[in-house]
Structure formats: structure tokens, C-alpha cells
Scaffold this active site. Structure first.
Site, PDB file in Angstrom:
ATOM      1  N   ASP A 147      -3.483 -12.644  -4.565  1.00  0.00           N
ATOM      2  CA  ASP A 147      -2.356 -11.843  -4.113  1.00  0.00           C
ATOM      3  C   ASP A 147      -1.367 -12.818  -3.456  1.00  0.00           C
ATOM      4  OD1 ASP A 147      -0.878  -9.515  -3.254  1.00  0.00           O
ATOM      5  OD2 ASP A 147      -1.688  -9.891  -1.256  1.00  0.00           O
ATOM      6  N   LEU A 148      -0.118 -12.407  -3.345  1.00  0.00           N
ATOM      7  CA  LEU A 148       0.898 -13.305  -2.780  1.00  0.00           C
ATOM      8  C   LEU A 148       1.222 -12.947  -1.324  1.00  0.00           C
ATOM      9  CD1 LEU A 148       3.060 -15.535  -3.205  1.00  0.00           C
ATOM     10  CD2 LEU A 148       4.593 -13.734  -4.027  1.00  0.00           C
ATOM     11  N   ASP A 149       1.824 -11.764  -1.154  1.00  0.00           N
ATOM     12  CA  ASP A 149       2.312 -11.365   0.175  1.00  0.00           C
ATOM     13  C   ASP A 149       1.156 -11.186   1.147  1.00  0.00           C
ATOM     14  OD1 ASP A 149       5.040 -11.185  -0.640  1.00  0.00           O
ATOM     15  OD2 ASP A 149       4.646  -9.242  -1.536  1.00  0.00           O
ATOM     16  N   THR A 176       5.084 -13.069   3.965  1.00  0.00           N
ATOM     17  CA  THR A 176       6.197 -12.176   3.667  1.00  0.00           C
ATOM     18  C   THR A 176       5.963 -10.757   4.184  1.00  0.00           C
ATOM     19  OG1 THR A 176       5.157 -12.013   1.533  1.00  0.00           O
ATOM     20  CG2 THR A 176       7.196 -13.290   1.637  1.00  0.00           C
ATOM     21  N   LYS A 236       0.775  -2.253   2.494  1.00  0.00           N
ATOM     22  CA  LYS A 236       0.439  -3.576   1.953  1.00  0.00           C
ATOM     23  C   LYS A 236      -0.195  -3.437   0.576  1.00  0.00           C
ATOM     24  CE  LYS A 236       0.189  -5.993   6.329  1.00  0.00           C
ATOM     25  NZ  LYS A 236      -0.659  -6.700   7.295  1.00  0.00           N
ATOM     26  N   VAL A 264       1.065  -2.150  -1.983  1.00  0.00           N
ATOM     27  CA  VAL A 264       1.571  -0.964  -2.687  1.00  0.00           C
ATOM     28  C   VAL A 264       2.991  -1.253  -3.198  1.00  0.00           C
ATOM     29  CG1 VAL A 264       2.205   1.458  -2.337  1.00  0.00           C
ATOM     30  CG2 VAL A 264       0.134   0.534  -1.277  1.00  0.00           C
ATOM     31  N   ARG A 316       6.953  -1.002  -4.645  1.00  0.00           N
ATOM     32  CA  ARG A 316       8.164  -0.647  -3.884  1.00  0.00           C
ATOM     33  C   ARG A 316       8.421   0.863  -3.846  1.00  0.00           C
ATOM     34  NH1 ARG A 316      13.098  -3.689  -6.212  1.00  0.00           N
ATOM     35  NH2 ARG A 316      11.559  -5.361  -6.027  1.00  0.00           N
ATOM     36  N   SER A 318       0.132 -10.066  -8.063  1.00  0.00           N
ATOM     37  CA  SER A 318       0.939  -9.485  -6.983  1.00  0.00           C
ATOM     38  C   SER A 318       1.668  -8.241  -7.463  1.00  0.00           C
ATOM     39  CB  SER A 318       1.973 -10.522  -6.523  1.00  0.00           C
ATOM     40  OG  SER A 318       2.927  -9.927  -5.666  1.00  0.00           O
ATOM     41  N   ALA A 319       1.841  -7.290  -6.543  1.00  0.00           N
ATOM     42  CA  ALA A 319       2.624  -6.084  -6.854  1.00  0.00           C
ATOM     43  C   ALA A 319       4.123  -6.367  -6.812  1.00  0.00           C
ATOM     44  CB  ALA A 319       2.288  -4.993  -5.845  1.00  0.00           C
ATOM     45  N   SER A 320       4.502  -7.522  -6.287  1.00  0.00           N
ATOM     46  CA  SER A 320       5.924  -7.769  -6.010  1.00  0.00           C
ATOM     47  C   SER A 320       6.711  -8.124  -7.262  1.00  0.00           C
ATOM     48  CB  SER A 320       6.060  -8.907  -5.006  1.00  0.00           C
ATOM     49  OG  SER A 320       7.436  -9.204  -4.828  1.00  0.00           O
ATOM     50  N   LYS A 321       7.927  -7.599  -7.328  1.00  0.00           N
ATOM     51  CA  LYS A 321       8.864  -8.003  -8.387  1.00  0.00           C
ATOM     52  C   LYS A 321       9.664  -9.227  -7.949  1.00  0.00           C
ATOM     53  CE  LYS A 321       9.253  -3.562 -10.630  1.00  0.00           C
ATOM     54  NZ  LYS A 321      10.079  -2.428 -11.037  1.00  0.00           N
ATOM     55  N   ASN A 322       9.441  -9.680  -6.721  1.00  0.00           N
ATOM     56  CA  ASN A 322      10.170 -10.839  -6.190  1.00  0.00           C
ATOM     57  C   ASN A 322       9.308 -12.093  -6.152  1.00  0.00           C
ATOM     58  OD1 ASN A 322      12.757  -9.585  -5.398  1.00  0.00           O
ATOM     59  ND2 ASN A 322      11.471  -8.360  -4.047  1.00  0.00           N
ATOM     60  N   LYS A 380      -1.600  -1.280  -7.298  1.00  0.00           N
ATOM     61  CA  LYS A 380      -2.899  -1.340  -6.639  1.00  0.00           C
ATOM     62  C   LYS A 380      -3.038  -0.042  -5.830  1.00  0.00           C
ATOM     63  CE  LYS A 380      -2.309  -6.337  -6.089  1.00  0.00           C
ATOM     64  NZ  LYS A 380      -2.078  -7.453  -5.154  1.00  0.00           N
ATOM     65  N   GLU A 439      -7.293 -11.179  -1.246  1.00  0.00           N
ATOM     66  CA  GLU A 439      -6.452 -10.028  -0.909  1.00  0.00           C
ATOM     67  C   GLU A 439      -6.370  -9.792   0.595  1.00  0.00           C
ATOM     68  OE1 GLU A 439      -4.492  -7.623  -1.443  1.00  0.00           O
ATOM     69  OE2 GLU A 439      -4.224  -7.714  -3.593  1.00  0.00           O
ATOM     70  N   ASP A 440      -5.184  -9.409   1.067  1.00  0.00           N
ATOM     71  CA  ASP A 440      -5.034  -9.040   2.489  1.00  0.00           C
ATOM     72  C   ASP A 440      -4.886  -7.530   2.672  1.00  0.00           C
ATOM     73  OD1 ASP A 440      -2.409  -8.910   1.361  1.00  0.00           O
ATOM     74  OD2 ASP A 440      -1.620  -8.840   3.410  1.00  0.00           O
TER      75      ASP A 440
HETATM   76  C1  BG6 Z   1       3.256  -6.316  -2.317  1.00  0.00           C
HETATM   77  C2  BG6 Z   1       3.482  -6.064  -0.847  1.00  0.00           C
HETATM   78  O1  BG6 Z   1       2.799  -7.621  -2.510  1.00  0.00           O
HETATM   79  O2  BG6 Z   1       4.450  -6.165  -3.055  1.00  0.00           O
HETATM   80  C3  BG6 Z   1       4.093  -4.684  -0.661  1.00  0.00           C
HETATM   81  O3  BG6 Z   1       2.263  -6.147  -0.150  1.00  0.00           O
HETATM   82  C4  BG6 Z   1       5.358  -4.554  -1.505  1.00  0.00           C
HETATM   83  O4  BG6 Z   1       4.394  -4.506   0.698  1.00  0.00           O
HETATM   84  C5  BG6 Z   1       5.038  -4.859  -2.966  1.00  0.00           C
HETATM   85  O5  BG6 Z   1       5.903  -3.242  -1.407  1.00  0.00           O
HETATM   86  C6  BG6 Z   1       6.266  -4.804  -3.858  1.00  0.00           C
HETATM   87  O6  BG6 Z   1       7.132  -5.841  -3.507  1.00  0.00           O
HETATM   88  P1  BG6 Z   1       8.628  -5.980  -4.026  1.00  0.00           P
HETATM   89  O7  BG6 Z   1       8.998  -7.388  -3.626  1.00  0.00           O
HETATM   90  O8  BG6 Z   1       8.603  -5.816  -5.519  1.00  0.00           O
HETATM   91  O9  BG6 Z   1       9.439  -4.923  -3.372  1.00  0.00           O
HETATM   92 MG    MG Z   2      -0.768  -8.724   0.119  1.00  0.00          MG
END
Ligand code: BG6
Ligand code: MG
Length: 221
Positions: free
Chosen positions: A13-15, A21, A49, A51, A53, A118-122, A149, A173-174
């Protein structure tokens, strides 16, 4: 998926695991909630966390007792993300969490493949800003999955890209949702943080400096 090798692989996992972050997500969601006239607790923030966006936004709106149309939700998520991207655009390698680079390099030296899950799009921007991108064999993030997740999709895709059977994958994972995703994917899981937020993890450590390649290998078999 037919796997014909005995590799083991690590899925990170990233964040909150590799980079700090989680605090920026919290600040950006809190600012959004405050602009709508309410607040949420640190305990509620834990539930965000891991989850994605839109699901995070829906939870926050529920906590505030606020109803918004799908169109309004898109606009609010964009406001939050613009604020968040402003914060992470200034990140540096100094914000990589303790032990991350050392562990990723040690795993590579041991011939163990590494994917991001990671769930993040960033994630692309964050990996580039913090100079971590070159340490990964595969990247799976919010741009590649349709479910959030605790669904295991993000980790199953990572295992496939690394040509490794899920039973030979270790997830880091955190978030409780991430631990559940790893378990649902039939993978081992190292929790990062406090045990009370990481029920079901095979082992919990405070950060990646507190676990070695040998201890990770010992989780398989
Ligand atoms: C996860 C974070 O890694 O990414 C969540 O733990 C976050 O808090 C999710 O909502 C989506 O991230 P992003 O950058 O696409 O808004
Ligand atoms: Mg995380």
C-alpha cells in the site's frame, strides 16, 4: 491464473505505509467537511484509510447528515482532490516513512518482486515526488481497479502482474480495509501501525524499519 514458479512477492500500500500522505488526506477531507458546516473525529478518519475517493466522500457526508446529488458529489470530490494535490505536489523524498527505501532495496537485492497496491489515483505523482517509482516492478492503483478495498481486486491484479500465486504474496497495509482486502485475496499481511486498527494481520510493526527480509520470507510456508 496458472502459476508455475515458487516466487514470493511483496505488495505495498502507499498512503500511510511508504509515505506520510494520510495526514494530507485528513486535512483535505476535514477542510471539505468544515466548509459544509460539520467535522468528523480521528476515529472516523481511520475508517477512510484505504477507501477510495468517492466512497470516502459518501461516508463523510453520512457522518455530517448531508445529502448531495451524484453531480454535487463529483464536484465536492474534485474540490477535495484539488486541495490534496496542491499538498502532495510539494512533497519530497524526506516524507518517505522510515525504513521504506531500505526495505524495498533489500527485497530487490533478494530477488523478490515488488508491486504497489494502492486505492489512490494520485500514486504516480506521489511516487515521482518522493523518488520511489524506480523501486517497483508493477504499479496497481485507483486508476486500474473498479472496486475499493476491502475488495481484494487491487492486490489480485498485483499478484497477476508479478506472476505470483496469491498464497505466496505478502501485503503491507496501514488500513483495516486493506488488511481485509489482503485476507480476502488469501495473502499474508503485515500491518503497519497500531494492532487495534489492524485486526487479522499476521504481524504488526510500527513501520518498515521494524521488519527484515528474513522475517518477511518466514511468513510464507
Ligand atoms: C488511499 C487512502 O490510499 O487512497 C485513502 O488511504 C484515499 O484515504 C484513497 O481516499 C484514494 O486516494 P486518491 O488520491 O485517489 O483520492
Ligand atoms: Mg494506506
Amino acid at each position: 491464473m496458472q502459476i508455475s514458479n515458487n516466487n514470493i512477492a511483496c505488495l505495498f500500500d502507499l498512503d500511510g505505509v511508504l509515505v506520510d500522505t494520510a495526514v494530507y488526506h485528513y486535512q483535505a477531507w476535514k477542510a471539505l467537511a468544515n466548509s459544509l458546516g460539520f467535522d468528523f473525529t480521528k476515529a472516523q478518519n481511520e475508517q477512510l484509510k484505504g477507501v477510495n475517493r468517492m466512497r470516502s466522500l459518501q461516508l463523510i457526508l453520512e457522518w455530517g447528515g448531508v445529502q448531495k446529488t451524484a453531480e454535487e458529489q463529483e464536484a465536492l470530490a474534485t474540490v477535495k482532490n484539488d486541495n490534496y494535490v496542491g499538498m502532495i505536489s510539494k512533497m519530497t523524498a524526506a516524507e518517505v516513512l522510515p525504513g521504506s527505501v531500505e526495505l524495498l532495496e533489500a527485497l530487490r537485492a533478494a530477488g523478490i518482486k515488488i508491486a504497489l497496491g494502492s486505492a489512490s489515483k494520485n500514486s504516480g505523482l506521489i511516487l515521482e515526488r518522493t523518488n520511489l517509482a524506480h523501486l517497483f516492478d508493477a504499479i496497481v492503483d485507483g486508476n486500474h481497479v473498479t472496486t475499493s478495498k476491502p475488495d481484494p481486486e487491487v492486490f489480485i491484479k498485483g499478484a497477476e502482474l508479478l506472476d505470483t500465486d496469491p498464497s505466496r504474496c505478502i501485503v503491507f497495509e496501514d488500513a483495516q480495509a486493506g488488511v481485509q482486502a489482503a485476507i480476502a485475496g488469501k495473502m499474508k499481511v503485515v500491518g503497519i501501525g497500531e494492532p487495534e486498527n489492524l485486526t487479522g494481520a499476521d504481524v504488526v510493526v510500527k513501520d518498515l524499519s521494524a521488519i527484515t527480509v528474513e522475517e518477511i520470507k518466514a511468513l510464507i510456508n
